[in-house]
Design a protein around this motif. Structure first.
Motif, PDB file in Angstrom:
ATOM      1  N   HIS A  86      21.865  -3.606   6.194  1.00  0.00           N
ATOM      2  CA  HIS A  86      22.161  -2.472   7.072  1.00  0.00           C
ATOM      3  C   HIS A  86      23.551  -1.873   6.974  1.00  0.00           C
ATOM      4  N   LEU A  87      23.854  -1.476   5.934  1.00  0.00           N
ATOM      5  CA  LEU A  87      24.325  -0.554   5.961  1.00  0.00           C
ATOM      6  C   LEU A  87      24.129   0.770   5.722  1.00  0.00           C
ATOM      7  N   ALA A  88      25.200   1.566   6.794  1.00  0.00           N
ATOM      8  CA  ALA A  88      24.912   3.395   6.923  1.00  0.00           C
ATOM      9  C   ALA A  88      26.623   3.639   7.326  1.00  0.00           C
ATOM     10  N   LEU A  89      26.046   5.134   6.864  1.00  0.00           N
ATOM     11  CA  LEU A  89      27.320   6.539   7.093  1.00  0.00           C
ATOM     12  C   LEU A  89      26.828   6.410   8.586  1.00  0.00           C
ATOM     13  N   ASP A  90      28.436   6.860   9.618  1.00  0.00           N
ATOM     14  CA  ASP A  90      28.270   7.149  10.374  1.00  0.00           C
ATOM     15  C   ASP A  90      28.940   8.685  10.824  1.00  0.00           C
ATOM     16  N   VAL A 167      38.874  12.440   1.320  1.00  0.00           N
ATOM     17  CA  VAL A 167      37.391  12.123   2.061  1.00  0.00           C
ATOM     18  C   VAL A 167      36.971  10.533   2.601  1.00  0.00           C
ATOM     19  N   GLN A 168      36.505  10.827   4.119  1.00  0.00           N
ATOM     20  CA  GLN A 168      36.294   9.516   4.654  1.00  0.00           C
ATOM     21  C   GLN A 168      35.439   9.641   4.963  1.00  0.00           C
ATOM     22  N   VAL A 169      34.484   8.216   5.058  1.00  0.00           N
ATOM     23  CA  VAL A 169      33.424   8.069   5.793  1.00  0.00           C
ATOM     24  C   VAL A 169      33.654   7.208   6.198  1.00  0.00           C
ATOM     25  N   THR A 170      33.086   6.917   7.616  1.00  0.00           N
ATOM     26  CA  THR A 170      32.847   5.742   8.282  1.00  0.00           C
ATOM     27  C   THR A 170      32.019   5.141   8.281  1.00  0.00           C
ATOM     28  N   GLN A 171      31.604   3.374   8.497  1.00  0.00           N
ATOM     29  CA  GLN A 171      30.176   2.531   7.951  1.00  0.00           C
ATOM     30  C   GLN A 171      30.033   2.396   9.866  1.00  0.00           C
ATOM     31  N   GLY A 172      28.261   3.015   8.836  1.00  0.00           N
ATOM     32  CA  GLY A 172      27.668   2.615  10.204  1.00  0.00           C
ATOM     33  C   GLY A 172      26.617   1.594  10.696  1.00  0.00           C
TER      34      GLY A 172
END
Length: 179
Positions: A86-90, A167-172
């Motif tokens: 269920h990995l996604a970008l938030d 660049v920071q991505v946060t898991q959704g």
């Protein structure tokens, strides 16, 4: 008959006292052991990338310098990926950049995310719903540097050379699809 009634009541009362006084009525119990199983967490990773040349946000190369009120953008290409069903970008953000040299111009520039694409598909920022991420997806983040109109004369004839921007991505989390 009165004696029989009294004896019956006395016997019933004694039985109640025995049961309640003993705490609980003894019933058999037993236990079994269920062996556990492994559970592994997923991953989220962003690989380092590079940013292209600054251009004006309306298009066109920056050839003669920027002035207060201008916004310039640069596309930064990275790879984002990971594991997990269920990995996604938030969320996608950028930190304050590091400049080759700090001066009044670099101090005045306001840097933020201006847009992004994931595997060529444009993302609407800020993300309102999580966006699925594959094991390795191409992420292009457009970084905008705005030169505020209120910048003073001390920002003239200076150069801002971008060294790094984080660049920071946060898991959704993608919800399970219901049948």
């Amino acid at each position: 008959m009165e004696r029989l009634t009294k004896a019956a009541l006395a016997t019933g009362g004694a039985a109640v006292l025995l049961v309640s006084g003993a705490g609980t009525l003894a019933l058999w119990t037993d236990e079994g052991l269920a062996t556990g199983t492994d559970d592994t967490s997923g991953t989220l990773a962003v690989t380092d990338g590079t940013c292209g040349a600054w251009t004006f946000d309306g298009g066109g190369a920056v050839t003669e310098g920027i002035v207060p009120g201008d916004t310039v953008v640069a596309d930064c290409a990275l790879t984002v990926g990971g594991t997990g069903v269920h990995l996604a970008l938030d969320d996608i953000t950028v930190s304050a950049p590091t400049w080759a040299e700090t001066d009044a111009l670099t101090g005045a520039l306001e840097v933020a995310v201006d847009g992004a694409t994931l595997d060529g598909a444009a993302l609407t920022l800020p993300l309102t719903d999580p966006v699925a991420v594959e094991a390795a997806s191409d992420l292009v983040v457009t970084v905008a540097a705005t030169f505020p109109e209120a910048s003073g004369d001390h920002t003239q004839a200076l150069t801002a050379t971008l060294e790094d921007v984080t660049v920071q991505v946060t898991q959704g989390h993608l919800a399970l699809a219901t049948p």
